[in-house]
Design an enzyme around this catalytic site. Structure first.
Site, PDB file in Angstrom:
ATOM      1  N   GLN A  18      58.078  33.890  54.100  1.00  0.00           N
ATOM      2  CA  GLN A  18      59.223  34.617  54.638  1.00  0.00           C
ATOM      3  C   GLN A  18      58.774  35.820  55.468  1.00  0.00           C
ATOM      4  OE1 GLN A  18      61.101  35.554  50.878  1.00  0.00           O
ATOM      5  NE2 GLN A  18      59.131  36.199  50.040  1.00  0.00           N
ATOM      6  N   HIS A  63      67.936  46.645  38.654  1.00  0.00           N
ATOM      7  CA  HIS A  63      66.855  46.304  37.716  1.00  0.00           C
ATOM      8  C   HIS A  63      67.240  46.588  36.265  1.00  0.00           C
ATOM      9  CE1 HIS A  63      64.320  46.543  41.506  1.00  0.00           C
ATOM     10  NE2 HIS A  63      64.256  45.304  41.104  1.00  0.00           N
ATOM     11  N   GLU A 119      55.873  35.081  40.620  1.00  0.00           N
ATOM     12  CA  GLU A 119      56.364  35.380  41.980  1.00  0.00           C
ATOM     13  C   GLU A 119      55.647  34.465  42.976  1.00  0.00           C
ATOM     14  OE1 GLU A 119      58.526  37.675  43.882  1.00  0.00           O
ATOM     15  OE2 GLU A 119      57.653  36.349  45.408  1.00  0.00           O
ATOM     16  N   ASP A 127      54.772  29.152  42.167  1.00  0.00           N
ATOM     17  CA  ASP A 127      56.144  28.681  42.049  1.00  0.00           C
ATOM     18  C   ASP A 127      56.676  28.906  40.622  1.00  0.00           C
ATOM     19  OD1 ASP A 127      58.461  27.306  42.199  1.00  0.00           O
ATOM     20  OD2 ASP A 127      57.560  25.341  42.557  1.00  0.00           O
ATOM     21  N   GLY A 128      57.703  29.750  40.495  1.00  0.00           N
ATOM     22  CA  GLY A 128      58.273  30.054  39.183  1.00  0.00           C
ATOM     23  C   GLY A 128      58.845  28.816  38.523  1.00  0.00           C
ATOM     24  N   ASP A 132      64.954  36.875  38.865  1.00  0.00           N
ATOM     25  CA  ASP A 132      65.116  37.966  39.833  1.00  0.00           C
ATOM     26  C   ASP A 132      64.844  37.382  41.222  1.00  0.00           C
ATOM     27  OD1 ASP A 132      65.267  40.331  41.149  1.00  0.00           O
ATOM     28  OD2 ASP A 132      63.562  41.277  40.148  1.00  0.00           O
ATOM     29  N   THR A 151      65.826  35.602  45.186  1.00  0.00           N
ATOM     30  CA  THR A 151      66.599  35.892  46.381  1.00  0.00           C
ATOM     31  C   THR A 151      67.944  35.177  46.226  1.00  0.00           C
ATOM     32  OG1 THR A 151      65.471  34.036  47.421  1.00  0.00           O
ATOM     33  CG2 THR A 151      64.617  36.215  47.913  1.00  0.00           C
TER      34      THR A 151
HETATM   35  N1  SPD Z   1      71.229  39.940  48.314  1.00  0.00           N
HETATM   36  C1  SPD Z   1      70.054  40.379  47.668  1.00  0.00           C
HETATM   37  C2  SPD Z   1      69.876  39.856  46.292  1.00  0.00           C
HETATM   38  C3  SPD Z   1      68.493  40.123  45.823  1.00  0.00           C
HETATM   39  C4  SPD Z   1      68.257  39.917  44.406  1.00  0.00           C
HETATM   40  N2  SPD Z   1      66.885  40.116  44.032  1.00  0.00           N
HETATM   41  C5  SPD Z   1      66.296  41.285  44.505  1.00  0.00           C
HETATM   42  C6  SPD Z   1      64.951  41.525  43.972  1.00  0.00           C
HETATM   43  C7  SPD Z   1      64.806  42.906  43.463  1.00  0.00           C
HETATM   44  N3  SPD Z   1      63.876  42.996  42.442  1.00  0.00           N
END
Ligand code: SPD
Length: 280
Positions: free
Chosen positions: A30, A61, A105, A136-137, A154, A156
């Site tokens: 990315q 968090h 991660e 890969d989680g 956690d 995206t």
């Molecule tokens: N739209 C953003 C959502 C992101 C969620 N994860 C963010 C990682 C922060 N540790």
């Protein structure tokens, strides 16, 4: 000339007055950027989406971590899937009794960039209890059945590369990677999302967990400013299992989380209950 950092999310666009772009590089997965913003300080942006900022990160968090950790009877082993910025690991390690935190991660560049620009987030990544697995989680959970008391997703957003972390297969793997009495929490999208999949996500999670509970928190730098999480477990209830002594202990260090915030977060607004079948 004024510079603005913008994020387009379906039919809406957010804008933040910005300063310098401190970092910008296409990783294997990315576009990773760090941008200075006037209101929120340094901001980590992945593929144009704001992931975390210096000034409001604590809400996300803390709310991703503490509800699961104060309700599980004795959490010792935790897996954070995604979360390469380290903020979730930092919150997990505030809980006494944690023996091991795996950070799975996929993008090692996110961890490196966070270490360089977000020292507060990454402050606990060198703790000896932290096991960083760059990969890969999804695959990690698959090869570690029955190992975790708590799994925190956690990720995206549920579009693009993050989509896989909202599928039936993933929830099945998460369930199998938990020990008995385990708790799984995932971030989801905003309740205001035009193409909301909250009802769908809940339904799929219900195939694997006896209890699935939506909860929310205000996150000013995420689209619409109001964000969702799902708490899932077979045995642990987000309110009935909450241990007040541990909630109070965490509140001594937290900036957002309190026992009252915990209860309030699980209150489901009427329109969400009606539209998406969410209820406590
Ligand atoms: N739209 C953003 C959502 C992101 C969620 N994860 C963010 C990682 C922060 N540790």
């Amino acid at each position: 000339m004024e510079l603005w950092l913008t994020e387009t999310y379906g039919p809406i666009r957010g804008g933040w007055k910005a300063g310098r772009v401190l970092y910008s590089k296409q990783s294997k997965y990315q576009l990773v950027e760090v941008v200075e913003t006037e209101r929120w300080g340094k901001t980590l942006v992945l593929d144009g989406c704001m992931m975390t900022t210096e000034r409001d990160e604590f809400v996300y968090h803390e709310m991703l971590s503490h509800p699961a950790l104060v309700t599980h009877s004795s959490p010792k082993s935790v897996c954070v899937v995604g979360g390469g910025d380290g903020g979730t690991v930092r919150e997990v390690l505030r809980h006494p009794g944690i023996e091991r935190v795996v950070l799975a991660e996929i993008d090692g560049d996110v961890i490196d960039v966070s270490r360089e620009f977000f020292p507060e987030h990454t402050s606990m990544l060198n703790d000896p209890r932290v096991d960083i697995q760059v990969g890969d989680g999804f695959a990690y959970l698959q090869s570690h059945p029955g190992e975790f008391d708590v799994i925190l997703s956690d990720s995206t957003d549920p579009v693009g590369p993050g989509e896989v972390l909202f599928t039936q297969k993933y929830f099945d793997l998460a369930k199998r990677a938990l020990r008995e009495n385990g708790v799984f929490v995932t971030q989801a999208h905003s309740p205001w999302d035009q193409d909301s999949r909250l009802g769908h996500i809940r339904k799929v999670m219900k195939e694997f967990f006896a209890q699935v509970h939506w909860y929310g928190a205000p996150i000013p730098t995420y689209p619409y400013g109001w964000w969702s999480f799902f708490f899932a477990s077979d045995r642990v209830h987000p309110l009935e299992s909450a241990q007040m002594n541990r909630q109070q202990e965490i509140t001594q260090h937290s900036k957002y989380y309190t026992p009252a915030i915990h209860d309030a977060a699980f209150a489901v607004p009427a329109f969400l209950a009606r539209e998406f079948g969410l209820s406590l």
